[in-house]
Motif scaffolding. Sequence first.
Motif, short mmCIF file in Angstrom:
data_model
loop_
_atom_site.label_atom_id
_atom_site.label_comp_id
_atom_site.label_asym_id
_atom_site.label_seq_id
_atom_site.Cartn_x
_atom_site.Cartn_y
_atom_site.Cartn_z
N PRO A 1 0.84 -1.25 -0.04
CA PRO A 1 0.05 -0.02 -0.11
C PRO A 1 1.06 1.23 -0.05
CG PRO A 1 -0.98 -1.62 1.56
CD PRO A 1 0.52 -2.18 1.03
N GLY A 2 0.47 2.20 -0.94
CA GLY A 2 1.30 3.42 -0.81
C GLY A 2 2.34 3.56 -2.14
N LEU A 3 2.57 2.37 -2.68
CA LEU A 3 3.65 2.39 -3.67
C LEU A 3 2.99 3.07 -4.97
CD1 LEU A 3 5.22 -0.94 -3.63
CD2 LEU A 3 6.20 0.96 -2.92
N ALA A 4 1.62 2.96 -5.01
CA ALA A 4 1.26 3.77 -6.55
C ALA A 4 1.33 5.17 -6.41
CB ALA A 4 -0.14 3.34 -6.62
N GLN A 5 1.27 5.70 -5.14
CA GLN A 5 1.35 7.13 -5.21
C GLN A 5 2.86 7.49 -5.31
OE1 GLN A 5 -0.27 8.68 -1.37
NE2 GLN A 5 0.06 10.91 -2.01
N LEU A 6 3.60 6.78 -4.56
CA LEU A 6 5.01 7.06 -4.54
C LEU A 6 5.74 6.92 -6.07
CD1 LEU A 6 6.07 5.60 -1.16
CD2 LEU A 6 5.95 7.93 -1.55
N TYR A 7 5.52 5.91 -6.52
CA TYR A 7 6.11 5.38 -7.76
C TYR A 7 5.41 5.16 -9.12
CZ TYR A 7 9.37 4.56 -3.92
OH TYR A 7 9.89 5.02 -2.67
N GLY A 8 4.00 5.51 -9.09
CA GLY A 8 3.26 5.01 -9.97
C GLY A 8 3.76 6.24 -11.49
N GLY A 9 4.11 7.33 -10.99
CA GLY A 9 4.71 8.08 -12.10
C GLY A 9 5.74 7.64 -12.90
N VAL A 10 6.70 6.93 -12.09
CA VAL A 10 7.90 6.53 -12.74
C VAL A 10 7.22 5.40 -13.77
CG1 VAL A 10 9.77 4.80 -12.42
CG2 VAL A 10 9.37 6.65 -10.74
N PHE A 11 6.38 4.61 -13.50
CA PHE A 11 6.13 3.76 -14.49
C PHE A 11 5.24 4.13 -15.74
CE2 PHE A 11 6.75 0.74 -11.27
CZ PHE A 11 7.11 -0.38 -11.72
N ALA A 12 4.29 5.52 -15.33
CA ALA A 12 3.71 6.24 -16.42
C ALA A 12 4.95 6.75 -17.34
CB ALA A 12 2.93 7.36 -15.67
N GLU A 13 5.93 7.12 -16.75
CA GLU A 13 7.25 7.81 -17.76
C GLU A 13 7.59 6.59 -18.44
OE1 GLU A 13 10.26 9.30 -15.03
OE2 GLU A 13 8.85 10.82 -14.27
N PHE A 14 7.44 5.28 -18.28
CA PHE A 14 7.91 4.38 -18.98
C PHE A 14 6.84 4.06 -20.11
CE2 PHE A 14 11.38 4.44 -16.15
CZ PHE A 14 12.35 3.74 -16.97
N GLY A 15 5.48 4.64 -19.91
CA GLY A 15 4.50 4.22 -20.68
C GLY A 15 3.61 2.93 -20.24
N ALA A 16 4.04 2.58 -19.15
CA ALA A 16 3.19 1.38 -18.42
C ALA A 16 1.91 1.77 -17.75
CB ALA A 16 4.13 0.65 -17.59
N GLU A 17 0.91 1.40 -18.41
CA GLU A 17 -0.44 1.73 -17.71
C GLU A 17 -1.00 0.47 -17.11
OE1 GLU A 17 -3.12 3.37 -20.69
OE2 GLU A 17 -1.64 5.15 -21.16
N ASP A 18 -0.75 -0.60 -17.65
CA ASP A 18 -1.20 -1.97 -17.18
C ASP A 18 -0.12 -3.02 -17.14
OD1 ASP A 18 -1.19 -3.50 -19.59
OD2 ASP A 18 -3.11 -2.45 -20.21
N THR A 19 -0.32 -4.13 -16.35
CA THR A 19 1.01 -4.95 -16.25
C THR A 19 1.26 -5.65 -17.64
OG1 THR A 19 -0.79 -6.73 -15.45
CG2 THR A 19 0.43 -5.34 -13.61
N PHE A 20 0.45 -5.72 -18.41
CA PHE A 20 0.69 -6.05 -19.74
C PHE A 20 1.49 -5.40 -20.53
CE2 PHE A 20 -3.58 -7.42 -19.05
CZ PHE A 20 -3.59 -8.90 -18.70
N ASP A 21 1.78 -4.14 -20.18
CA ASP A 21 2.87 -3.01 -20.92
C ASP A 21 4.19 -3.65 -20.06
OD1 ASP A 21 0.92 -1.71 -22.06
OD2 ASP A 21 0.61 -0.15 -20.63
N LEU A 22 4.20 -4.07 -19.10
CA LEU A 22 5.64 -4.34 -18.41
C LEU A 22 6.28 -5.52 -19.38
CD1 LEU A 22 4.47 -4.65 -14.66
CD2 LEU A 22 5.33 -2.55 -15.88
#
Length: 177
Positions: free
Chosen positions: A81-102
């Motif tokens: 809990p809380g990782l999305a708020q802290l690091y969701g932006g990092v994944f967004a910078e990589f263009g990852a919106e869902d786990t399939f994008d990973l």
Amino acid sequence: DPTTHPAEPPAEPPTEPPTEPPTEPPTEPPVEPPVEPPEEPAEPSVEPTAPDEPTAEPTGEGEGEGEPPSDVTGWLDWIEPGLAQLYGGVFAEFGAEDTFDLQAFDEAGITELRVSLARAGADEAQVTKIMDSMEALGIEAVSLEKSSKLEASASLLAAEADEAEAEEAEAAAEVAA
């Protein structure tokens, strides 16, 4: 002399209290149909190849239970809990919106992701949890990147050992001289 009294009116039958107009039975509040949650897309099944590999269901305090959500922010909060708020932006910078994008990450991308997470303030334990969860989702690049890091670490350790051995030999030669 008998007096005649006018006839008394006949006694009226007892009267009942006035009745109120009939009331309608209380109405029930309208019953709303149950709201069904939206369906989530099917998740890929994750089957570890060896018993010592992480599974899709991490264990331990604060870690996700059951199937992970497919959206990256939900998945991050599922990990901790809380990782999305802290690091969701990092994944967004990589263009990852869902786990399939990973799945699109290669070894270099995983290394860049690790660096970006660290720059965003993630400690080693958080990065490890994220990487372990990615590996459990079947992101092959994580395993490859880990193998490359292990090989690089082994090479570095071997080089450091050789260097230390050479320095010891040099110091011993100076003492002998």
